[in-house]
Write an enzyme that holds these catalytic residues in place. Structure first.
Site, short mmCIF file in Angstrom:
data_model
loop_
_atom_site.label_atom_id
_atom_site.label_comp_id
_atom_site.label_asym_id
_atom_site.label_seq_id
_atom_site.Cartn_x
_atom_site.Cartn_y
_atom_site.Cartn_z
N GLY A 165 0.57 -5.11 0.79
CA GLY A 165 -0.59 -5.17 -0.12
C GLY A 165 -0.23 -5.81 -1.45
N GLU A 169 4.14 -5.42 7.21
CA GLU A 169 3.32 -4.43 7.93
C GLU A 169 3.71 -4.30 9.40
OE1 GLU A 169 2.17 -6.72 5.84
OE2 GLU A 169 0.61 -5.88 4.54
N ALA A 194 0.86 -1.18 0.00
CA ALA A 194 0.00 0.00 0.00
C ALA A 194 0.90 1.23 0.00
CB ALA A 194 -0.86 -0.02 1.25
N GLU A 201 -0.46 -9.42 -0.87
CA GLU A 201 -1.90 -9.72 -0.73
C GLU A 201 -2.59 -9.72 -2.09
OE1 GLU A 201 -2.27 -6.56 2.29
OE2 GLU A 201 -3.28 -8.04 3.54
N1 CO8 Z 1 4.60 3.26 -0.41
C1 CO8 Z 1 5.03 4.45 -0.85
N2 CO8 Z 1 6.21 4.61 -1.50
C2 CO8 Z 1 6.98 3.52 -1.66
C3 CO8 Z 1 6.59 2.25 -1.21
C4 CO8 Z 1 5.34 2.15 -0.56
N3 CO8 Z 1 4.86 0.97 -0.11
N4 CO8 Z 1 7.56 1.36 -1.50
C5 CO8 Z 1 8.53 2.05 -2.14
N5 CO8 Z 1 8.19 3.36 -2.23
C6 CO8 Z 1 8.96 4.44 -2.85
C7 CO8 Z 1 10.14 4.87 -1.99
O1 CO8 Z 1 9.72 5.78 -0.99
C8 CO8 Z 1 11.04 5.49 -3.02
O2 CO8 Z 1 10.52 6.76 -3.35
P1 CO8 Z 1 11.53 8.00 -3.64
O3 CO8 Z 1 12.33 7.59 -4.84
O4 CO8 Z 1 10.63 9.15 -3.87
O5 CO8 Z 1 12.39 8.10 -2.41
C9 CO8 Z 1 10.82 4.63 -4.26
O6 CO8 Z 1 9.57 3.95 -4.05
C10 CO8 Z 1 11.89 3.57 -4.44
O7 CO8 Z 1 11.99 2.83 -3.24
P2 CO8 Z 1 13.36 2.63 -2.43
O8 CO8 Z 1 14.31 3.76 -2.69
O9 CO8 Z 1 13.01 2.34 -1.02
O10 CO8 Z 1 13.91 1.31 -3.16
P3 CO8 Z 1 14.85 0.21 -2.51
O11 CO8 Z 1 15.26 -0.67 -3.64
O12 CO8 Z 1 15.92 0.81 -1.68
O13 CO8 Z 1 13.90 -0.63 -1.51
C11 CO8 Z 1 11.87 -1.77 -0.88
C12 CO8 Z 1 12.80 -1.33 -2.03
C13 CO8 Z 1 12.60 -2.77 0.00
C14 CO8 Z 1 10.65 -2.42 -1.50
C15 CO8 Z 1 11.49 -0.53 -0.04
O14 CO8 Z 1 11.02 0.48 -0.93
C16 CO8 Z 1 10.40 -0.79 0.96
O15 CO8 Z 1 10.68 -1.36 2.01
N6 CO8 Z 1 9.14 -0.39 0.64
C17 CO8 Z 1 8.03 -0.50 1.56
C18 CO8 Z 1 7.55 -1.94 1.66
C19 CO8 Z 1 6.44 -2.04 2.67
O16 CO8 Z 1 6.61 -1.82 3.85
N7 CO8 Z 1 5.23 -2.42 2.20
C20 CO8 Z 1 4.08 -2.58 3.03
C21 CO8 Z 1 3.27 -1.35 3.04
S1 CO8 Z 1 1.91 -1.44 4.17
C22 CO8 Z 1 0.76 -2.37 3.36
O17 CO8 Z 1 0.95 -2.80 2.27
C23 CO8 Z 1 -0.52 -2.58 4.09
C24 CO8 Z 1 -1.52 -3.29 3.21
C25 CO8 Z 1 -2.87 -3.04 3.75
C26 CO8 Z 1 -3.95 -3.36 2.73
C27 CO8 Z 1 -3.88 -2.53 1.48
C28 CO8 Z 1 -4.54 -1.18 1.65
C29 CO8 Z 1 -4.41 -0.35 0.37
#
Ligand code: CO8
Length: 258
Positions: free
Chosen positions: A109, A132, A66, A112
């Site tokens: 998400g 999460e 998400a 999921e």
């Molecule tokens: N949300 C918003 N932005 C994101 C997300 C995200 N989930 N994932 C990545 N991005 C963005 C980063 O902020 C970054 O943006 P910017 O270039 O502007 O700084 C860009 O994407 C590239 O990401 P990274 O620089 O972090 O790339 P890396 O290769 O270093 O890392 C990862 C990749 C490991 C995937 C890392 O981005 C990460 O950990 N992302 C978050 C993963 C996460 O925690 N996901 C769970 C989110 S919560 C959730 O899904 C709840 C679900 C509930 C039901 C659904 C409701 C809609």
């Protein structure tokens, strides 16, 4: 070809390939994207020239979860009133099989969403996880329920409670994905699997999907009754007559979904 802001669709013989295109932030699933996706999948479900759907993302991410920036400032009541899961739940109404072709991250998400599909073909670089808990929350789009049903409670809880990411190979060993293929072949493999399914009798395919979902949602007796009634119902189709006649005449059947 159906395109919206975050969703691009191409069609080839009986198969629709749907791509999530928000690559700059790893296909983070904001509300608008999920709405567009659900709308597109439901639209394709009603198209006569589509029998199976492949859902994919980009090379680096199927979807990294998400959109955290969209959720970060939200209160519990705002989240509750937004009722975003109504849209997620509508994906379950799609009657045609959906195959997820997963390259890169399928987290939160994104994982999921892959599990909401019926089958998963993973590229060898795919990474799955439910992180999460690391954000102080928990899955909300079925992660605790589907992962537990798919791989069993002890192994699901280990992933859900640590937020650990697993490789495509581990996901395969756990029974989360159907097969692991070289990343560059992932979408093609999923499309080939979809084409094979698309050759089968469409009414049978839809009822088999529905019956398999019952195996997860209902008790055994209810599922058995559903299966039996669906089995009888297929005897009303022209495809049943064609399938059995073709077998007896030693030729390939030609199914028309009637
Ligand atoms: N949300 C918003 N932005 C994101 C997300 C995200 N989930 N994932 C990545 N991005 C963005 C980063 O902020 C970054 O943006 P910017 O270039 O502007 O700084 C860009 O994407 C590239 O990401 P990274 O620089 O972090 O790339 P890396 O290769 O270093 O890392 C990862 C990749 C490991 C995937 C890392 O981005 C990460 O950990 N992302 C978050 C993963 C996460 O925690 N996901 C769970 C989110 S919560 C959730 O899904 C709840 C679900 C509930 C039901 C659904 C409701 C809609």
């Amino acid at each position: 070809m159906g395109d919206s802001k975050y969703i691009h669709t191409e069609k080839t013989d009986w198969v629709a390939l749907v791509r999530i295109v928000r690559h700059e932030i790893l296909n983070a699933l904001n509300l608008e994207l999920v709405s567009e996706l659900a709308e597109e999948l439901l639209r394709l479900d009603g198209e006569n020239d589509v029998r199976c759907i492949v859902l994919t993302g980009g090379q680096k991410a199927f979807a990294a979860g998400a959109d955290i920036s969209e959720m970060a400032g939200s209160t519990a009541i705002e989240m509750k009133m937004r009722n975003q899961f109504r849209v997620w739940d509508s994906i379950r109404l799609v009657r045609k099989p959906i195959i997820a072709a997963v390259n890169g991250f399928a987290l939160g998400g994104g994982c999921e969403l892959a599990m909401t599909c019926d089958m998963i073909v993973a590229g060898e670089d795919a990474k799955f996880g439910q992180p999460e808990v690391k954000l102080g929350v928990m899955p909300g789009a079925g992660g605790t329920q589907r992962l537990t049903r798919l791989i069993g409670k002890p192994r699901a809880l280990e992933l859900l409670l640590t937020g650990r990411r697993i490789s495509a190979d581990e996901a395969y060993r756990l029974g989360l994905v159907n097969r692991v293929v070289p990343s560059e072949d992932c979408v093609n493999e999923a499309v080939m699997l979809a084409s094979e399914i698309a050759k089968q009798a469409p009414c049978a395919v839809q009822l088999i999907k529905e019956a398999a979902n019952k195996a997860l949602d209902a008790d055994l007796q209810t599922g058995m009754e559903f299966e039996r009634n669906a089995f009888y119902l297929l005897f009303a189709t022209e495809d049943k007559s064609e399938g059995m006649r073709a077998f007896l005449e030693k030729r390939k059947p030609s199914f028309h979904g009637k």
